[in-house]
Design an enzyme around this catalytic site. Structure first.
Site, PDB file in Angstrom:
ATOM      1  N   ARG A 265       7.100  -3.040   5.893  1.00  0.00           N
ATOM      2  CA  ARG A 265       6.192  -4.190   5.927  1.00  0.00           C
ATOM      3  C   ARG A 265       6.086  -4.805   7.318  1.00  0.00           C
ATOM      4  NH1 ARG A 265       8.564  -5.693   0.037  1.00  0.00           N
ATOM      5  NH2 ARG A 265       6.982  -4.518  -1.122  1.00  0.00           N
ATOM      6  N   TYR A 403      -1.178  -0.639   0.826  1.00  0.00           N
ATOM      7  CA  TYR A 403       0.120   0.048   0.831  1.00  0.00           C
ATOM      8  C   TYR A 403       1.249  -0.819   1.383  1.00  0.00           C
ATOM      9  CZ  TYR A 403      -1.221   2.177   5.486  1.00  0.00           C
ATOM     10  OH  TYR A 403      -1.623   2.432   6.772  1.00  0.00           O
ATOM     11  N   GLU A 404       2.488  -0.335   1.193  1.00  0.00           N
ATOM     12  CA  GLU A 404       3.723  -1.121   1.426  1.00  0.00           C
ATOM     13  C   GLU A 404       3.800  -2.325   0.478  1.00  0.00           C
ATOM     14  OE1 GLU A 404       5.844   0.253   3.190  1.00  0.00           O
ATOM     15  OE2 GLU A 404       4.797   1.469   4.664  1.00  0.00           O
ATOM     16  N   GLY A 405       3.230  -2.158  -0.713  1.00  0.00           N
ATOM     17  CA  GLY A 405       3.164  -3.255  -1.674  1.00  0.00           C
ATOM     18  C   GLY A 405       1.888  -4.037  -1.449  1.00  0.00           C
TER      19      GLY A 405
END
Length: 596
Positions: A265, A403-405
């Site tokens: 993140r 992406y990455e949550g």
């Protein structure tokens, strides 16, 4: 190292500008590394943007091999495994400047150095690290990360992929389907997550990419952006994996995945920064060259507005990202000095700042989307054309919010993790929240404060914005207790307040530090950007505070909290926002590029 902070403490602790790291603090070695990376991108990647847009996957792989030859894939890898063993700030810096030219290469780089290599570096046994990490660090091998499944996206621990131990206990057979796997088309190994029997949590495995071992793939996905980033579905059909290739312990996969995402993140935030610089510079150059009504369009107030806002969001993103990266680096060093291994120190050091990592992921990914959107608008019809890099920048930016949550998940995580830290006693939120509640019941102070020093009012405003968040979050926790996580709209509004506090404070602290170093006259535009960002942050916090309060409070309680919110967000000396934008834009137009 005396003032090493803890994650989330920014909300209840006053930070001195001397205690934050800023891009102006780069060492000579860091400047050399930055320039080396920029030269590589300007020579090997930027001139060939059309090849990425035409889905030249082989060219992406070739650029990755060149990056490996230059040592850029090994910055975060310990020297014992063929890496440079550089600090966390250095890894963020390389990720920043290597990512500006195209999202395709940025994604390939991030997937390999981050979630492809890092899980082995941080969780692998000595034998696993010795076998795989040197190959990954040099670019001889490339890595990919297999977590997402058709039914398991944000709910990553719900994956159906199975790992079955053989009767003789020598290997596991992995069967399942993974999707959206970056680098799948040219990787040599996968980090695969699968469930053993009916375990509550998934387990991680290192799986070498051997098509004869039950591994197959779909064709490349055709995507809105990052077009030359290899993205495929991967199928495992009784793929045999030696038991010694289990990563960490059985059932530890979910923890590995979450910690990998924390690092991912902050690095994703960094990966958006140089893209913003390049988009802003491109927009300034075009605005200076494009003549309408007999003058360059850069002379129009509407264009100046956009340029100033684009530059300000980039400057804020830089300020917050490098502040957090140094905080993480300091925490890692502190743990190493206490006797922890580098492996354990880095894991815990990053985990400590998971809140800041989520904040940065949301803020900077949304800023690059807005920045590229305004870039298209400034270029007009040319911005919509594939002949200019603006439309590809906009398309590439879009995935950053997913992406990455997803940003929705990260918003809720940031507040949820803060509350958990408070419950564990890692961050004292209760006492400050109670003080705010007492202040609301008291008589307001009507004395006009002395705001004669640089940023004295702005820093006072930051203190009051923190009170606004504590008022809202404290009351919400009191009202809903453990059921708070079910109130997602409230959590997301509170998260926006938290995000703006961190970003605005980071920007002010960076600029205050710079002004003390070079004098106020030498950084007037940076001062203007810090004031402009704070003004906008106050607006967001006021709006989201109201939205939160009226969602759970009524009657006298609601009236009292709304009055408190107005008090906490009120300026004594309202800045001239139009004048600030004019000042920032004038600097950009004169420099003909992003120049901060």
């Amino acid at each position: 190292m005396n003032n090493v902070t803890r994650g989330g403490q920014f909300l209840v602790k006053q930070t001195a500008c001397e205690d934050v790291f800023t891009p102006e603090d780069y060492t000579e070695e860091q400047l050399m590394m930055r320039d080396s990376v920029k030269e590589f991108i300007d020579k090997e990647v930027w001139p060939f943007k059309d090849r990425f847009e035409k889905k030249d996957y082989a060219f992406t792989e070739a650029c990755m091999r060149k990056a490996g030859e230059m040592g850029f894939l090994s910055v975060a890898v310990p020297e014992a495994y063929g890496g440079m063993g550089m600090g966390f700030v250095d890894t963020v810096l390389v990720c920043d400047y290597i990512s500006g030219a195209t999202g395709s290469f940025s994604t390939a780089f991030g997937a390999h150095t981050g979630i492809g290599t890092m899980p082995i570096t941080l969780y692998g046994t000595e034998a696993q690290k010795a076998k795989y990490v040197p190959k990954l660090a040099s670019g001889e091998w490339f890595g990919a990360y297999c977590l997402t499944e058709p039914g398991a996206g944000s709910d990553a621990n719900s994956g159906k992929t199975k790992a079955v131990l053989s009767e003789d206990g020598t290997h596991y057979s992995i069967t399942g389907q993974k999707m959206w796997i970056s680098n799948a088309g040219f990787c040599n190994l996968f980090i695969v997550f699968a469930r053993i029997e009916n375990d509550k949590n998934i387990t991680g495995f290192i799986v070498e990419n051997d098509p004869s071992n039950g591994i197959s793939m779909n064709e490349e996905e055709h995507k809105l952006g990052i077009r030359a980033s290899s993205t495929r579905q991967v199928f495992f059909n009784e793929t045999k994996v030696p038991v010694e290739n289990m990563l960490s312990e059985r059932g530890n996969g979910f923890k590995i995945a979450m910690n990998a995402l924390n690092v991912g993140r902050i690095k994703l935030a960094a990966a958006c920064l140089d893209a913003q610089r390049r988009v802003t510079s491109g927009a300034v150059k075009y605005a200076n060259e494009r003549v309408q009504f007999n003058v360059p369009i850069s002379s129009f107030g509407a264009i100046k507005y956009k340029l100033a806002e684009m530059a300000t969001s980039c400057y804020a993103g830089e300020s917050a990202t490098y502040r957090a990266s140094k905080d993480i680096e300091n925490r890692i060093k502190l743990r190493e000095e206490a006797g922890e291994s580098h492996q354990e120190a880095e894991l815990k050091g990053v985990e400590e700042f998971a809140i800041e990592c989520s904040i940065l992921k949301v803020a900077v990914s949304e800023d690059i989307q807005n920045c590229s959107d305004e870039g298209i608008q400034i270029l007009g019809g040319m911005g919509f054309s594939e002949d200019t890099p603006m439309e590809s920048a906009w398309r590439d930016a879009r995935i950053s919010r997913i992406y990455e949550g997803t940003n929705e998940i990260n918003r809720m995580l940031s507040v949820g993790m803060l509350i958990k830290k408070a419950m564990k006693g890692h961050v004292d939120l209760l006492a400050p929240a109670m003080k705010v509640a007492e202040e609301l019941m008291g008589i307001p102070d009507f004395d006009i404060p002395d705001y004669s020093e640089l940023f004295s009012e702005e820093k006072d405003m930051i203190v009051r914005l923190k009170k606004a968040f504590l008022m809202v979050a404290g009351s919400a926790v009191q009202k809903f207790g453990p059921d708070l996580e079910e109130h997602q709209q409230l959590l997301m509004a509170a998260a926006d307040m938290l995000i703006e506090i961190y970003m605005a404070e980071s920007t002010i602290l960076r600029t205050e530090k710079l002004a003390k170093k070079v004098g106020q006259d030498a950084c007037k535009e940076q001062i203007a950007m810090a004031q402009l960002y704070l003004y906008k942050a106050v607006d967001v916090i006021s709006q989201k505070g109201k939205e939160s309060i009226v969602s759970f409070a009524s009657g006298d309680e609601q009236r009292m909290m709304l009055m408190g919110l107005r008090r906490f967000t009120k300026y004594t000396n309202m800045p001239n926002i139009v004048g600030l934008r004019e000042q920032i834009a004038a600097k950009l137009i004169a420099a003909n590029e992003y120049c901060f």
